[in-house]
Design a protein around this motif. Structure first.
Motif, PDB file in Angstrom:
ATOM      1  N   GLY A   1     -16.307  56.604 -35.527  1.00 51.44           N
ATOM      2  CA  GLY A   1     -15.513  56.373 -34.325  1.00 51.44           C
ATOM      3  C   GLY A   1     -15.230  57.656 -33.580  1.00 51.44           C
ATOM      4  N   GLY A   2     -14.909  58.722 -34.305  1.00 51.28           N
ATOM      5  CA  GLY A   2     -14.590  59.996 -33.668  1.00 51.28           C
ATOM      6  C   GLY A   2     -15.764  60.605 -32.936  1.00 51.28           C
ATOM      7  N   VAL A   3     -16.949  60.483 -33.499  1.00 51.89           N
ATOM      8  CA  VAL A   3     -18.155  61.024 -32.849  1.00 51.89           C
ATOM      9  C   VAL A   3     -18.409  60.309 -31.525  1.00 51.89           C
ATOM     10  CG1 VAL A   3     -20.670  61.095 -33.025  1.00 51.89           C
ATOM     11  CG2 VAL A   3     -19.261  61.894 -34.929  1.00 51.89           C
ATOM     12  N   VAL A   4     -18.331  58.978 -31.527  1.00 56.58           N
ATOM     13  CA  VAL A   4     -18.569  58.204 -30.298  1.00 56.58           C
ATOM     14  C   VAL A   4     -17.509  58.534 -29.247  1.00 56.58           C
ATOM     15  CG1 VAL A   4     -18.674  55.892 -29.307  1.00 56.58           C
ATOM     16  CG2 VAL A   4     -19.714  56.338 -31.540  1.00 56.58           C
ATOM     17  N   GLY A   5     -16.235  58.521 -29.656  1.00 58.06           N
ATOM     18  CA  GLY A   5     -15.160  58.826 -28.718  1.00 58.06           C
ATOM     19  C   GLY A   5     -15.238  60.238 -28.192  1.00 58.06           C
ATOM     20  N   GLY A   6     -15.614  61.177 -29.047  1.00 52.16           N
ATOM     21  CA  GLY A   6     -15.715  62.564 -28.622  1.00 52.16           C
ATOM     22  C   GLY A   6     -16.813  62.794 -27.601  1.00 52.16           C
TER      23      GLY A   6
ATOM     24  N   PHE B   1     -11.858  60.700 -28.460  1.00 55.51           N
ATOM     25  CA  PHE B   1     -11.828  60.759 -26.996  1.00 55.51           C
ATOM     26  C   PHE B   1     -10.767  61.747 -26.511  1.00 55.51           C
ATOM     27  CE2 PHE B   1      -9.985  59.339 -22.973  1.00 55.51           C
ATOM     28  CZ  PHE B   1     -11.104  59.333 -22.158  1.00 55.51           C
ATOM     29  N   PHE B   2      -9.546  61.583 -26.989  1.00 55.06           N
ATOM     30  CA  PHE B   2      -8.465  62.456 -26.535  1.00 55.06           C
ATOM     31  C   PHE B   2      -8.643  63.881 -27.037  1.00 55.06           C
ATOM     32  CE2 PHE B   2      -6.132  58.416 -25.882  1.00 55.06           C
ATOM     33  CZ  PHE B   2      -5.779  58.618 -24.552  1.00 55.06           C
ATOM     34  N   ASP B   3      -9.285  64.045 -28.174  1.00 58.17           N
ATOM     35  CA  ASP B   3      -9.535  65.379 -28.691  1.00 58.17           C
ATOM     36  C   ASP B   3     -10.500  66.137 -27.786  1.00 58.17           C
ATOM     37  OD1 ASP B   3      -9.079  67.171 -31.108  1.00 58.17           O
ATOM     38  OD2 ASP B   3     -11.264  67.149 -31.052  1.00 58.17           O
ATOM     39  N   ALA B   4     -11.533  65.453 -27.304  1.00 56.90           N
ATOM     40  CA  ALA B   4     -12.506  66.098 -26.420  1.00 56.90           C
ATOM     41  C   ALA B   4     -11.917  66.393 -25.055  1.00 56.90           C
ATOM     42  CB  ALA B   4     -13.743  65.209 -26.275  1.00 56.90           C
ATOM     43  N   VAL B   5     -11.201  65.427 -24.490  1.00 50.53           N
ATOM     44  CA  VAL B   5     -10.643  65.595 -23.140  1.00 50.53           C
ATOM     45  C   VAL B   5      -9.537  66.639 -23.127  1.00 50.53           C
ATOM     46  CG1 VAL B   5      -9.352  64.444 -21.304  1.00 50.53           C
ATOM     47  CG2 VAL B   5     -11.263  63.277 -22.401  1.00 50.53           C
ATOM     48  N   GLY B   6      -8.681  66.613 -24.147  1.00 56.04           N
ATOM     49  CA  GLY B   6      -7.541  67.517 -24.173  1.00 56.04           C
ATOM     50  C   GLY B   6      -7.751  68.783 -24.963  1.00 56.04           C
ATOM     51  N   GLY B   7      -8.900  68.908 -25.661  1.00 55.56           N
ATOM     52  CA  GLY B   7      -9.126  70.080 -26.485  1.00 55.56           C
ATOM     53  C   GLY B   7      -8.319  70.041 -27.775  1.00 55.56           C
TER      54      GLY B   7
END
Length: 256
Positions: free
Chosen positions: A80-85, A142-148
């Protein structure tokens, strides 16, 4: 190897120690510090995730050695994290950095408040009601990628709020983060090579990234052990105050 390297070495070391103990804060702290130094959101996220590939791998090895990992949960969270990221990276590289920076600062401020709430309550909040780790990983990535930063505050808090064993929740979240960071870094590289993302100054942050990697990798072996022995509530207060304070400072600079 100038003072910039040693500054980020110290930041990476401290952030990884806290991240290993709390299951959160590395991305939030390091991204906030980079933004405070004038780095754009996309460059900050790319730099932090490049560092997290190495620090995350070292942290994963440490938590595996201390038997803090649930393997089934690790697989589902990582997928899930890979796809969201990857989705988050595509969105972040599609918009102007100045336009998205207020939202990123707002997100980091919100994460700081979530961490402070955890410290105040002395218990684990439940920001999301999903019980399945796959959509939880998707949202966290998703939020990790967008927000760093945001993987730990979203994923660890939800797992703990759902009654998961603290050691397994923190250790598994940290281990999965290595896969998410690798996917996000690959997505940033693909966007850069394909021309989807055009950026200037990314190479200027090389010493910052190397400092974050050096400090984080050295701290990671200790982090798995810290999960067992340190007073988490005290660390939670410290991280929450630091992240919230830096986010407020950035908001004053942006809107002042």
């Amino acid at each position: 190897m100038g003072p910039e390297f040693w500054l980020y070495f110290a930041v990476g070391f401290a952030a990884q120690l806290v991240d290993g103990a709390l299951g959160m804060a590395y991305g939030v702290v390091t991204t906030t510090v980079l933004l405070a130094g004038g780095v754009t959101p996309a460059n900050a996220s790319a730099s932090v995730h490049a560092a997290k590939v190495f620090t995350g791998a070292a942290s994963a090895i440490s938590h595996i050695a201390h038997r803090n990992v649930d393997w089934r949960l690790l697989v589902l969270l990582s997928i899930g994290g890979v796809v969201g990221g990857v989705i988050g990276t595509y969105i972040l590289t599609s918009v102007d950095g100045d336009a998205i920076k207020p939202y990123v600062v707002g997100w980091l401020g919100l994460m700081g408040l979530v961490i402070l709430y955890r410290a105040w309550k002395g218990a684990r909040p439940k920001p999301f009601s999903w019980k399945s780790p796959l959509p939880l990983g998707l949202t966290g990535g998703f939020f990790d990628a967008v927000g760093g930063g945001g993987w730990g505050p979203v994923v660890t808090s939800t797992l703990l709020g759902s009654g998961a064993d603290p050691r397994k929740a923190i250790g598994t979240t940290n281990a999965a983060e290595a896969f998410v960071a690798a996917a996000v870094s690959a997505a940033f590289l693909a966007a850069l090579v394909s021309g989807h993302w055009e950026t200037d100054g990314l190479a200027d942050h090389l010493w910052s990234v190397l400092g974050l990697i050096g400090g984080g990798v050295i701290a990671a072996p200790v982090a798995g052990w810290m999960t067992k022995v340190l007073p988490l509530r005290m660390l939670t207060w410290i991280v929450g105050l630091v992240v919230t304070g830096l986010a407020v400072w950035q908001a004053v600079i942006l809107f002042g």
